[in-house]
Write an enzyme that holds these catalytic residues in place. Structure first.
Site, PDB file in Angstrom:
ATOM      1  N   LYS A 282      -0.311  29.868  -7.887  1.00  0.00           N
ATOM      2  CA  LYS A 282      -1.667  29.944  -8.435  1.00  0.00           C
ATOM      3  C   LYS A 282      -2.381  31.213  -7.978  1.00  0.00           C
ATOM      4  O   LYS A 282      -3.531  31.191  -7.570  1.00  0.00           O
ATOM      5  CB  LYS A 282      -2.467  28.709  -8.018  1.00  0.00           C
ATOM      6  CG  LYS A 282      -1.890  27.411  -8.551  1.00  0.00           C
ATOM      7  CD  LYS A 282      -2.675  26.219  -8.049  1.00  0.00           C
ATOM      8  CE  LYS A 282      -2.170  24.878  -8.485  1.00  0.00           C
ATOM      9  NZ  LYS A 282      -1.169  24.760  -9.452  1.00  0.00           N
ATOM     10  N   CYS A 283      -1.701  32.325  -8.070  1.00  0.00           N
ATOM     11  CA  CYS A 283      -2.192  33.606  -7.573  1.00  0.00           C
ATOM     12  C   CYS A 283      -2.337  34.579  -8.743  1.00  0.00           C
ATOM     13  O   CYS A 283      -1.651  34.441  -9.757  1.00  0.00           O
ATOM     14  CB  CYS A 283      -1.179  34.149  -6.551  1.00  0.00           C
ATOM     15  SG  CYS A 283      -1.509  35.803  -5.929  1.00  0.00           S
ATOM     16  N   GLY A 284      -3.191  35.547  -8.593  1.00  0.00           N
ATOM     17  CA  GLY A 284      -3.318  36.578  -9.613  1.00  0.00           C
ATOM     18  C   GLY A 284      -2.027  37.351  -9.828  1.00  0.00           C
ATOM     19  O   GLY A 284      -1.815  37.936 -10.891  1.00  0.00           O
TER      20      GLY A 284
END
Length: 162
Positions: A34-36
């Protein structure tokens, strides 16, 4: 102590010795779902498919230490990687990469390749380490460096052992 001295558990719980990767070029990455930078899974898989038959491996290590961006269970992480990015390279159990509970592999990596301004600490998800066929850490890449931008470095180390 050599990189090959270490071991880690695959995301399915199976213990794997790093000696299994002797004479291969490795790209080791701490990942998050769930990271950029999560979209880097796509480019990592592209590199893996292109070079896996040339003794190249990518080893993914999920980590929840940065903004709690990988809160799921190992099973949930494995499912996410498969369903969203068709990840076929080895993914390992979720670990810590910094602090007193840092996995020994990451203690080794950070002690052999400093980051920006000489820091050993991992700054964020998707920090990448390149290891040559002799098990030496030859490069460290910041999270914002797209995996495809390091393809030439990978190719340089894929030349056969003499």
């Amino acid at each position: 102590m050599s990189f090959y001295y270490h071991s880690a558990r695959l995301i399915n719980g199976e213990e794997v010795s790093m000696t299994n990767y002797k004479n291969k070029v490795l790209l080791i990455v701490n990942t998050a779902s769930k990271c950029g930078f999560t979209k880097q899974f796509k480019d990592l898989e592209t590199l893996y498919q292109k070079y896996k038959n040339k003794e190249f491996e990518i080893l993914g290590f999920p980590c929840n230490q940065f903004g709690e961006q990988d809160p799921g269970s190992n099973e949930e992480i494995a499912q996410f990687c498969t369903l969203n990015y068709n990840v076929s390279f080895p993914m390992f159990e979720k670990i810590e990469v910094n602090g007193e509970n840092a996995h020994p592999i990451y203690q080794y990596l950070t002690s052999h390749a400093a980051g920006f301004l000489g820091t050993k600490k991992i700054k964020w998800n998707f920090t990448k380490f390149l290891i040559n066929r002799q098990g030496e850490v030859v490069a460290r890449y910041a999270p914002n460096i797209n995996p495809l931008k390091i393809e030439k470095d990978i190719e340089k180390y894929l030349t056969p052992i003499n």
